[in-house]
Structures are given as C-alpha cells and as structure tokens.
Design an enzyme around this catalytic site. Structure first.
Site, PDB file in Angstrom:
ATOM      1  N   ASN A   1     -10.097  -0.792  -2.214  1.00 28.52           N
ATOM      2  CA  ASN A   1      -8.684  -0.590  -1.862  1.00 28.52           C
ATOM      3  C   ASN A   1      -7.833  -1.172  -2.996  1.00 28.52           C
ATOM      4  O   ASN A   1      -7.801  -2.382  -3.192  1.00 28.52           O
ATOM      5  CB  ASN A   1      -8.422  -1.303  -0.530  1.00 28.52           C
ATOM      6  CG  ASN A   1      -6.993  -1.223  -0.056  1.00 28.52           C
ATOM      7  OD1 ASN A   1      -6.081  -0.961  -0.828  1.00 28.52           O
ATOM      8  ND2 ASN A   1      -6.793  -1.478   1.226  1.00 28.52           N
TER       9      ASN A   1
ATOM     10  N   CYS B   1       0.826  -1.223   0.000  1.00 28.57           N
ATOM     11  CA  CYS B   1       0.000   0.000   0.000  1.00 28.57           C
ATOM     12  C   CYS B   1       0.853   1.263   0.000  1.00 28.57           C
ATOM     13  O   CYS B   1       0.400   2.320  -0.432  1.00 28.57           O
ATOM     14  CB  CYS B   1      -0.926   0.014   1.212  1.00 28.57           C
ATOM     15  SG  CYS B   1      -1.911  -1.471   1.296  1.00 28.57           S
TER      16      CYS B   1
ATOM     17  N   HIS C   1      -3.840   6.819   1.382  1.00 27.34           N
ATOM     18  CA  HIS C   1      -4.088   5.529   0.730  1.00 27.34           C
ATOM     19  C   HIS C   1      -5.509   5.103   1.073  1.00 27.34           C
ATOM     20  O   HIS C   1      -5.907   5.136   2.238  1.00 27.34           O
ATOM     21  CB  HIS C   1      -3.065   4.503   1.228  1.00 27.34           C
ATOM     22  CG  HIS C   1      -3.498   3.099   1.016  1.00 27.34           C
ATOM     23  ND1 HIS C   1      -3.899   2.640  -0.221  1.00 27.34           N
ATOM     24  CD2 HIS C   1      -3.649   2.054   1.870  1.00 27.34           C
ATOM     25  CE1 HIS C   1      -4.254   1.359  -0.113  1.00 27.34           C
ATOM     26  NE2 HIS C   1      -4.114   0.991   1.155  1.00 27.34           N
TER      27      HIS C   1
HETATM   28  O1  UT7 Z   1      -4.612  -1.463   2.721  1.00 30.14           O
HETATM   29  C1  UT7 Z   1      -3.749  -1.943   3.679  1.00 30.14           C
HETATM   30  C2  UT7 Z   1      -4.170  -1.647   5.041  1.00 30.14           C
HETATM   31  N1  UT7 Z   1      -5.442  -2.249   5.322  1.00 30.14           N
HETATM   32  C3  UT7 Z   1      -6.237  -1.692   6.205  1.00 30.14           C
HETATM   33  O2  UT7 Z   1      -5.894  -0.651   6.715  1.00 30.14           O
HETATM   34  C4  UT7 Z   1      -7.487  -2.403   6.574  1.00 30.14           C
HETATM   35  C5  UT7 Z   1      -7.657  -2.324   8.071  1.00 30.14           C
HETATM   36  N2  UT7 Z   1      -8.764  -3.135   8.603  1.00 30.14           N
HETATM   37  C6  UT7 Z   1     -10.058  -2.906   8.278  1.00 30.14           C
HETATM   38  O3  UT7 Z   1     -10.345  -2.082   7.427  1.00 30.14           O
HETATM   39  C7  UT7 Z   1     -11.137  -3.652   9.030  1.00 30.14           C
HETATM   40  O4  UT7 Z   1     -10.520  -4.394  10.056  1.00 30.14           O
HETATM   41  C8  UT7 Z   1     -11.985  -4.611   8.131  1.00 30.14           C
HETATM   42  C9  UT7 Z   1     -12.874  -3.805   7.211  1.00 30.14           C
HETATM   43  C10 UT7 Z   1     -11.070  -5.528   7.340  1.00 30.14           C
HETATM   44  C11 UT7 Z   1     -12.874  -5.483   8.995  1.00 30.14           C
HETATM   45  O5  UT7 Z   1     -13.702  -4.652   9.788  1.00 30.14           O
HETATM   46  P1  UT7 Z   1     -13.831  -4.919  11.346  1.00 30.14           P
HETATM   47  O6  UT7 Z   1     -14.738  -3.894  11.835  1.00 30.14           O
HETATM   48  O7  UT7 Z   1     -12.440  -4.956  11.903  1.00 30.14           O
HETATM   49  O8  UT7 Z   1     -14.543  -6.327  11.384  1.00 30.14           O
HETATM   50  P2  UT7 Z   1     -14.074  -7.690  12.070  1.00 30.14           P
HETATM   51  O9  UT7 Z   1     -13.025  -8.352  11.233  1.00 30.14           O
HETATM   52  O10 UT7 Z   1     -13.768  -7.452  13.507  1.00 30.14           O
HETATM   53  O11 UT7 Z   1     -15.372  -8.548  11.966  1.00 30.14           O
HETATM   54  C12 UT7 Z   1     -16.573  -8.192  12.671  1.00 30.14           C
HETATM   55  C13 UT7 Z   1     -17.648  -9.165  12.310  1.00 30.14           C
HETATM   56  C14 UT7 Z   1     -17.255 -10.620  12.471  1.00 30.14           C
HETATM   57  O12 UT7 Z   1     -18.371 -11.341  12.895  1.00 30.14           O
HETATM   58  P3  UT7 Z   1     -18.565 -11.734  14.447  1.00 30.14           P
HETATM   59  O13 UT7 Z   1     -17.356 -12.558  14.807  1.00 30.14           O
HETATM   60  O14 UT7 Z   1     -18.635 -10.434  15.189  1.00 30.14           O
HETATM   61  O15 UT7 Z   1     -19.833 -12.500  14.451  1.00 30.14           O
HETATM   62  C15 UT7 Z   1     -16.917 -11.044  11.055  1.00 30.14           C
HETATM   63  O16 UT7 Z   1     -17.070 -12.437  10.837  1.00 30.14           O
HETATM   64  O17 UT7 Z   1     -18.022  -8.990  10.941  1.00 30.14           O
HETATM   65  C16 UT7 Z   1     -17.929 -10.265  10.275  1.00 30.14           C
HETATM   66  N3  UT7 Z   1     -17.514 -10.004   8.891  1.00 30.14           N
HETATM   67  C17 UT7 Z   1     -18.374  -9.789   7.890  1.00 30.14           C
HETATM   68  N4  UT7 Z   1     -19.716  -9.767   7.836  1.00 30.14           N
HETATM   69  C18 UT7 Z   1     -20.292  -9.518   6.660  1.00 30.14           C
HETATM   70  C19 UT7 Z   1     -16.245  -9.909   8.409  1.00 30.14           C
HETATM   71  N5  UT7 Z   1     -16.285  -9.619   7.107  1.00 30.14           N
HETATM   72  C20 UT7 Z   1     -17.594  -9.559   6.745  1.00 30.14           C
HETATM   73  C21 UT7 Z   1     -18.249  -9.289   5.538  1.00 30.14           C
HETATM   74  N6  UT7 Z   1     -19.606  -9.289   5.515  1.00 30.14           N
HETATM   75  N7  UT7 Z   1     -17.586  -9.030   4.375  1.00 30.14           N
END
Ligand code: UT7
Length: 331
Positions: free
Chosen positions: A288, A114, A258
């Site tokens: 992204n 990135c 980014h």
């Molecule tokens: O580009 C390089 C740098 N990258 C970044 O900076 C990305 C940084 N991270 C993020 O943007 C976020 O962490 C994500 C968007 C990847 C994920 O968001 P989050 O708020 O951290 O979600 P999470 O991974 O903690 O997941 C929360 C819940 C989980 O369910 P439970 O365990 O609470 O029941 C996941 O299974 O959301 C669920 N989940 C989804 N649900 C529907 C994860 N992905 C999805 C999805 N659709 N696509």
C-alpha cells in the site's frame, strides 16, 4: 469550457525489494498471514539516504512529462500529494519544483492520505475547466518505511505499507476523451482511526521523548474498522461516479482502486460483479503506497496496454481522514 485529460503518466519505485519472508526475520509474522489477509507478496522500502519523497516524485514526474510529449516548462501548476513529506515545512511541491528546475509556477501540497491523488486530480480538473491553467503536474509520492514500527508490536500496519511515487500530467483538451467527473468526501469524526498524531502542534516532541513507552509517533490503524468503512465507501463513490454519467458497472473497462488491501479490491469487484479483466491490482508487488498507489497502478495498466482510447476508467480511493473519492475518465 475546456475539459481535462491525462496526457502523460509515470512512476518510480525504489530498487530495494522486501519480501514477506524478509519481514519474518525482523518481526513475528509469516508469508501465509500477509498473503491471506492482504494479498501482498513484496513491497519496496527505500534503503538509500539520498532518496526522498520529493526526489521519487521528481523521478515519476520526469517520466510523466516525457510521456506527455510536453516540456517541463509547459507545466503551469504543481500538485503534490503525500502524507510523508520531506520536511514538516515547506511542502514537497516546492522541493519537486526545485529538483525539476521548473519556473515560478504555483505549487500546492495535498494532505489527504490514500485519497490524495484523487483530490489532486479533482483540483487539477477544476483549474483546467476554469481556464486558469493548461498543464498541471499531479504527483503522489510516499516514503513510509522509515516511519513504521517494524517490531512485532507494529506488524499489522508495517507489513502493509510500501514506498513509491506516481505522476500524471493533466492537460486541457477539447476532445470528449476527458475526465468526466470527480467526487470527493470526508468524515472527520474518524480522523484518529488511522493516523500518526505525534509529534505535531498538539504534542510537541518534548512531550513524547519524556515517555519511553509512548510509541504514538508510529502510524496507528484500527484495521477492522477501516476495512469495514472502506468497502462501503468505495462502493458508494464508484456508483456516485457512474450515476453522474448515466453509466452502469458493465460500462467500466477498467477499475483501479487505491491499493489498500487485495481483499478490499476483490470484495468491491464481487459486489460490482466485475470480471477480472475489468479490474487492475498490483498491491502484490508494491504493498500500500497511499497517495502513490493509484498513479503507480494507472501507469502500469496503461503501459501494459490495458487501457485503450475511448475506454471508461474509474479510479477510487479511501483512507485516513476518513477521506474518499472517485474519478471517472473517458480515455
Ligand atoms: O490505505 C488506507 C486504508 N487502509 C485499509 O483499508 C486497511 C484496512 N484494514 C486491513 O487491511 C486489515 O484490517 C489488516 C490487514 C490491517 C489486518 O487484517 P485483519 O484481518 O483485520 O487482522 P486483525 O488486525 O484482526 O488481526 C487478526 C490476528 C490478530 O491475532 P489474534 O488476536 O487473533 O491472535 C493479530 O495479532 O492477526 C494478528 N496479526 C498478525 N499476525 C501475523 C496482525 N498482524 C499480523 C501480522 N502477522 N503481520
């Protein structure tokens, strides 16, 4: 000592638009979840075998060269940033050189994910300041779509990433409108927190095909951990750039981070107390696109007349490695 300026910009994205609703047909997700957690509404995914990372980079480069008013033969060095190259080797820089039909100038590949475009810009800036080169093509291009786990298991990663390419011609100048500084960092202890580690020389392909359950050839991201580090590092590296030139956040005319996640950009905006008109985001349309996200956003902002001569433009990136960096430009 010569200084460097961005003389031309261009970007290219594939035609195929994939909306959040399209994704609900192939994995367990929803428009609400993706919009709320990431701000993304749609992304471009290549659906045409003829398009490659180097070809998309070539299309973006052609536009940037045309915008610069230079001829392709004026380019005396190529820097190609990507984490999704056409081949394991050789790098994509030489493939772009072949496609553009540029003479035998040096071509360098940058593997800084990135932050790849900022690293490329910094290298170009140093080469120009040293007097070694005059017109450097800096390209960021990615095709993520073919390598994502599009099942529900991979949903937290695959809904985020999109395909695209952006390019800049960085040229020598005597003017005060120039790149004022660049700042680069990395922290290898977190290398595996956002990575694709197989297949490679640590795990040749024969070691993974024996195990059907091993899906580690798909990208892995410790999303929460990456998010928490990103917001800290973005803020630090933006202040590092401002402090270097004795500038304040009020002096920023446009900040382009980014495009990792709209929530990250909004958090930075709030921390820096920037108005909406001081920040540009387009992750809603493209997702992204890793090394391509900054040059795509910079080109769109510039083409939308959001950047005027004399403006202070700040670019900042954070991503896999971890790597992060910033560039402060007087337009
Ligand atoms: O580009 C390089 C740098 N990258 C970044 O900076 C990305 C940084 N991270 C993020 O943007 C976020 O962490 C994500 C968007 C990847 C994920 O968001 P989050 O708020 O951290 O979600 P999470 O991974 O903690 O997941 C929360 C819940 C989980 O369910 P439970 O365990 O609470 O029941 C996941 O299974 O959301 C669920 N989940 C989804 N649900 C529907 C994860 N992905 C999805 C999805 N659709 N696509």
């Amino acid at each position: 000592m010569p200084k460097s300026t961005i003389k031309g910009l261009g970007f290219y994205v594939p035609d195929n638009i994939v909306t959040n609703d399209d994704l609900t047909k192939i994995m367990d997700t929803s428009d609400e979840w993706i919009t709320e957690r990431t701000g993304i509404k749609e992304r471009r995914w290549v659906n045409n075998d003829k398009l490659s990372t180097s070809l998309m980079g070539t299309y973006a480069a052609e536009k940037a060269i045309s915008d610069s008013g230079l001829d392709k033969n004026d380019i005396d060095f190529i820097i190609f940033s990507t984490l999704s190259p056409d081949y394991y080797f050789p790098g994509s820089g030489v493939l772009l050189q072949k496609k553009l039909g540029i003479k035998e100038v040096g071509a360098l590949d940058v593997r800084n994910q990135c932050s790849g475009f900022i690293y490329g810009l910094s290298i170009a800036d140093q080469y120009i300041k040293s007097g070694m080169y005059k017109n450097i093509l800096v390209v960021g291009s990615e095709i993520h779509s073919g390598g994502l786990d599009k099942s529900s298991r991979g949903r937290s990663v695959s809904v985020i990433f999109g395909d695209g390419a952006g390019a800049a011609v960085v040229s020598a100048t005597d003017s005060d409108s120039c790149i004022l500084s660049t700042h680069l960092h990395s922290e290898g202890k977190f290398a595996e927190e956002l990575a694709v580690i197989k297949p490679a020389t640590t795990f040749w392909i024969d070691k993974i095909v024996k195990n059907d359950d091993d899906k580690s050839y798909f990208p892995y991201m410790n999303g929460n951990f990456v998010f928490k580090n990103a917001v800290v590092r973005f803020e630090q590296v933006i202040f590092e750039a401002l402090n270097y030139s004795n500038l304040k956040t009020e002096d920023i005319n446009l900040l382009i981070t980014h495009q990792a996640n709209l929530r990250i950009s909004q958090y930075i905006q709030k921390r820096l107390k920037l108005t909406d008109s001081q920040v540009f985001n387009n992750i809603m349309k493209y997702g992204n696109t890793t090394a391509a996200s900054i040059p795509i956003a910079l080109t769109e902002a510039y083409q939308s007349n959001l950047i005027k001569k004399g403006d202070i433009v700040v670019l900042a990136a954070f991503g896999s490695g971890f790597t992060w960096g910033s560039a402060l430009i007087k337009w």
